[in-house]
Design a protein around this motif. Structure first.
Motif, PDB file in Angstrom:
ATOM      1  N   ARG A   1      58.219  37.789  47.729  1.00  0.00           N
ATOM      2  CA  ARG A   1      58.308  37.226  49.183  1.00  0.00           C
ATOM      3  C   ARG A   1      56.721  37.441  49.968  1.00  0.00           C
ATOM      4  O   ARG A   1      56.334  36.492  50.442  1.00  0.00           O
ATOM      5  N   SER A   2      56.235  38.550  49.965  1.00  0.00           N
ATOM      6  CA  SER A   2      54.997  39.147  50.286  1.00  0.00           C
ATOM      7  C   SER A   2      53.985  38.200  49.731  1.00  0.00           C
ATOM      8  O   SER A   2      52.869  38.036  50.451  1.00  0.00           O
ATOM      9  N   GLN A   3      54.176  38.117  48.364  1.00  0.00           N
ATOM     10  CA  GLN A   3      52.969  37.051  48.002  1.00  0.00           C
ATOM     11  C   GLN A   3      52.913  35.439  48.483  1.00  0.00           C
ATOM     12  O   GLN A   3      51.814  35.281  48.899  1.00  0.00           O
TER      13      GLN A   3
ATOM     14  N   SER B   1      76.836  31.109  34.992  1.00  0.00           N
ATOM     15  CA  SER B   1      75.664  30.436  34.827  1.00  0.00           C
ATOM     16  C   SER B   1      75.396  29.514  36.083  1.00  0.00           C
ATOM     17  O   SER B   1      74.420  29.593  36.630  1.00  0.00           O
ATOM     18  N   GLU B   2      76.743  28.542  36.642  1.00  0.00           N
ATOM     19  CA  GLU B   2      76.205  27.909  37.591  1.00  0.00           C
ATOM     20  C   GLU B   2      76.205  28.638  38.831  1.00  0.00           C
ATOM     21  O   GLU B   2      74.988  28.196  39.683  1.00  0.00           O
ATOM     22  N   GLY B   3      76.769  30.030  38.928  1.00  0.00           N
ATOM     23  CA  GLY B   3      76.576  30.831  39.920  1.00  0.00           C
ATOM     24  C   GLY B   3      75.079  31.283  39.992  1.00  0.00           C
ATOM     25  O   GLY B   3      74.330  31.392  41.053  1.00  0.00           O
ATOM     26  N   GLN B   4      74.630  31.730  38.887  1.00  0.00           N
ATOM     27  CA  GLN B   4      73.274  32.107  38.690  1.00  0.00           C
ATOM     28  C   GLN B   4      72.402  31.034  39.056  1.00  0.00           C
ATOM     29  O   GLN B   4      71.119  31.172  39.914  1.00  0.00           O
ATOM     30  N   ALA B   5      72.477  29.995  38.679  1.00  0.00           N
ATOM     31  CA  ALA B   5      71.646  28.565  38.750  1.00  0.00           C
ATOM     32  C   ALA B   5      71.587  28.426  40.269  1.00  0.00           C
ATOM     33  O   ALA B   5      70.437  28.107  41.086  1.00  0.00           O
ATOM     34  N   LEU B   6      72.778  28.775  41.207  1.00  0.00           N
ATOM     35  CA  LEU B   6      72.889  28.356  42.498  1.00  0.00           C
ATOM     36  C   LEU B   6      71.945  29.452  43.103  1.00  0.00           C
ATOM     37  O   LEU B   6      71.033  29.278  44.190  1.00  0.00           O
TER      38      LEU B   6
ATOM     39  N   LEU C   1      64.611  30.217  45.902  1.00  0.00           N
ATOM     40  CA  LEU C   1      63.507  29.504  45.782  1.00  0.00           C
ATOM     41  C   LEU C   1      63.232  29.000  47.407  1.00  0.00           C
ATOM     42  O   LEU C   1      62.218  28.897  47.897  1.00  0.00           O
ATOM     43  N   GLN C   2      64.507  28.364  47.902  1.00  0.00           N
ATOM     44  CA  GLN C   2      64.744  27.737  49.220  1.00  0.00           C
ATOM     45  C   GLN C   2      64.399  28.769  50.292  1.00  0.00           C
ATOM     46  O   GLN C   2      63.608  28.598  51.313  1.00  0.00           O
ATOM     47  N   LEU C   3      64.824  30.038  49.979  1.00  0.00           N
ATOM     48  CA  LEU C   3      64.833  31.007  50.996  1.00  0.00           C
ATOM     49  C   LEU C   3      63.224  31.592  51.254  1.00  0.00           C
ATOM     50  O   LEU C   3      62.600  31.630  52.370  1.00  0.00           O
ATOM     51  N   LEU C   4      62.673  31.231  50.061  1.00  0.00           N
ATOM     52  CA  LEU C   4      61.051  31.484  49.918  1.00  0.00           C
ATOM     53  C   LEU C   4      60.387  30.596  50.844  1.00  0.00           C
ATOM     54  O   LEU C   4      59.294  31.023  51.752  1.00  0.00           O
ATOM     55  N   GLU C   5      60.766  29.365  50.664  1.00  0.00           N
ATOM     56  CA  GLU C   5      60.045  28.122  51.426  1.00  0.00           C
ATOM     57  C   GLU C   5      60.466  28.420  52.964  1.00  0.00           C
ATOM     58  O   GLU C   5      59.500  28.089  53.873  1.00  0.00           O
ATOM     59  N   VAL C   6      61.638  28.651  53.479  1.00  0.00           N
ATOM     60  CA  VAL C   6      62.288  28.467  54.555  1.00  0.00           C
ATOM     61  C   VAL C   6      61.599  29.642  55.259  1.00  0.00           C
ATOM     62  O   VAL C   6      61.462  29.540  56.872  1.00  0.00           O
ATOM     63  N   ALA C   7      61.472  30.783  54.841  1.00  0.00           N
ATOM     64  CA  ALA C   7      61.577  32.250  55.444  1.00  0.00           C
ATOM     65  C   ALA C   7      59.960  32.475  55.924  1.00  0.00           C
ATOM     66  O   ALA C   7      59.813  33.493  56.436  1.00  0.00           O
ATOM     67  N   THR C   8      59.115  31.510  55.556  1.00  0.00           N
ATOM     68  CA  THR C   8      57.747  31.871  55.778  1.00  0.00           C
ATOM     69  C   THR C   8      57.038  30.797  56.629  1.00  0.00           C
ATOM     70  O   THR C   8      56.108  30.083  56.139  1.00  0.00           O
ATOM     71  N   PRO C   9      57.453  30.776  58.085  1.00  0.00           N
ATOM     72  CA  PRO C   9      56.587  29.511  58.456  1.00  0.00           C
ATOM     73  C   PRO C   9      55.342  30.127  59.244  1.00  0.00           C
ATOM     74  O   PRO C   9      55.437  31.382  59.615  1.00  0.00           O
TER      75      PRO C   9
END
Lengths: 139, 296
Positions: free
Chosen positions: B189-191, B149-154, B160-168
């Motif tokens: 992501r496309s959303q 569950s720790e791994g899943q949370a990570l 989420l971070q990737l979504l923010e970082v990957a769309t400048p």
């Protein structure tokens, strides 16, 4: 129903004339009857006076359903028949996403970011807008 | 050695044993690789952690739920197990290795049990040792659950971070914005791309939006559909969308799949797309020095 109800719900959307252009500003929720009334008003006004363009500003509209989307497309098509051009201006991102998700990409509709840009667009000669300056797409 | 009644059930016997030998079990465990490597600062700390685990086991045995990983007794050690698991996985151990380290905790406890119950009948001793084995197995299960569950949370956090970082959204010029897309485009992501791009169009008063797909490894019909949606939404707002960065392989794939991108303006490179947008805006790029060496 009270008089106030019939005025606000079924009432007219004001159509302003600025030179050769008609300006319509939609605010808040637009009821179906009002949208149809607007459609009728616009075609009558265009037929009566010789305007060359219609700008519909929907920056104040939070939500567009499939009906209003279709009305917008129909207004554009019928003004085209009356030798005028329609530009829908100021659509909000959320509204655009909703329309696309509904499958209403409104291919024949001219759009502009702001009313100002829409005015500039209409000021351009018709020929240039036909030949690629605007997006003419087949449905 | 205190006498104990031979009539108690194995589970309660194990519970009593755990409570009696708490200190000794914790001391033995502190020498096992699992506790030794996690609690490097002091041995006392390892012993304390061991005691906490023993207490939890005793509590579970008390509730007669030796086979239930959701038993209330485990909740208190869950965090500690998670911390231990995280330390071990940082040290490069796989979940399986961690599991076998946990399994190594059983023999010392079992030896103590045998020494403790030397008065008891062989029958009871056997049953007690089986019960202890089951209890330790459940502990292992709890530890594995926690680690997973720790791994899943990570993974969720990083997604989420990737979504923010990957769309400048980059402003290339007055009225021209671009989104360089890197990595696979899925629905979520496309959303995000669509939303950030449309908001940028409003904020920057952009007439043109460039979607650069140089970093998108493959284009299938789903990705193409996402692109079309974004283009359509941008057009509804009054901005023109140009898709750039279509590599030859991707162009071939699109044609092979029979995808119709007819309504979308496409260009080979971001430079071409920018050139097109500037031209449409009425801006021309000229070299400052007519005979300059840099002329292309």
């Amino acid at each position: 129903m009270s008089e106030e109800f019939s005025r606000t719900v079924a009432g007219h959307v004001p159509v302003l004339r600025l030179g050769d252009i008609l300006l319509v500003t939609l605010q808040g929720d637009l009821y179906d009857s009002a949208a149809q009334q607007l459609q009728q008003d616009l075609s009558e006004t265009i037929a009566r006076s010789r305007v060359t363009g219609v700008v519909i500003d929907i920056s104040g509209v939070e939500m567009v359903d499939s009906f209003l989307g279709r009305v917008l497309a129909e207004i554009a098509a019928q003004t085209e028949l009356l030798a005028a051009r329609t530009v829908v201006a100021g659509m909000r991102p959320a509204v655009a996403i909703t329309l696309v998700e509904l499958g209403l990409t409104l291919p024949g509709l001219r759009t502009a970011l702001t009313t100002e840009v829409a005015m500039e667009l209409l000021a351009q000669p018709v020929v240039s807008s036909r030949s690629g300056g605007l997006r003419q797409e087949s449905p | 050695m205190p006498e104990h009644e031979a009539g108690g059930t194995p589970t309660l016997e194990v519970r009593d044993f755990l409570r009696r030998r708490r200190e000794q079990i914790a001391q033995r465990w502190a020498d096992e690789p699992l506790f030794r490597t996690v609690f490097t600062v002091s041995r006392d700390e390892a012993v304390e952690a061991g005691k906490a685990v023993v207490d939890a086991l005793a509590q579970v045995a008390d509730a007669h739920r030796v086979e239930d990983p959701d038993a209330a007794g485990f909740t208190e050690v869950r965090e500690q197990l998670a911390r231990m698991g995280a330390t071990r996985s940082r040290a490069g151990l796989s979940t399986t290795q961690m599991s076998s380290e946990l399994a190594a905790l059983l023999p010392p406890a079992e030896n103590l049990l045998v020494a403790d119950l030397d008065q008891a009948s062989p029958e009871l001793l056997r049953e007690c040792s089986v019960t202890l084995g089951v209890l330790m197995g459940t502990l292992r299960l709890v530890a594995m659950q926690t680690a997973l569950s720790e791994g899943q949370a990570l993974i969720d956090r990083q997604r989420l971070q990737l979504l923010e970082v990957a769309t400048p959204v980059i402003k290339l010029w007055d009225g021209i914005v671009a989104v360089p897309l890197i990595g696979t485009l899925d629905s979520a992501r496309s959303q995000v791309v669509m939303e950030t791009l449309l908001n940028a169009v409003v904020d920057q008063h952009a007439r043109f939006a460039i979607l650069d797909i140089t970093g998108v490894p493959t284009v299938d019909s789903l990705v193409a559909q996402h692109l079309m949606k974004t283009v359509a939404a941008a057009r509804l707002m009054g901005a023109e969308c140009v898709v750039s960065g279509i590599r030859p392989a991707i162009a071939q794939t699109i044609v092979h799949l029979g995808l119709d991108l007819g309504t979308v303006k496409t260009r080979a490179s971001l430079a071409d797309a920018l050139g097109y947008c500037l031209h449409e805006l009425g801006a021309n790029i000229v070299n400052a020095v007519p005979d300059g060496a840099g002329r292309r």
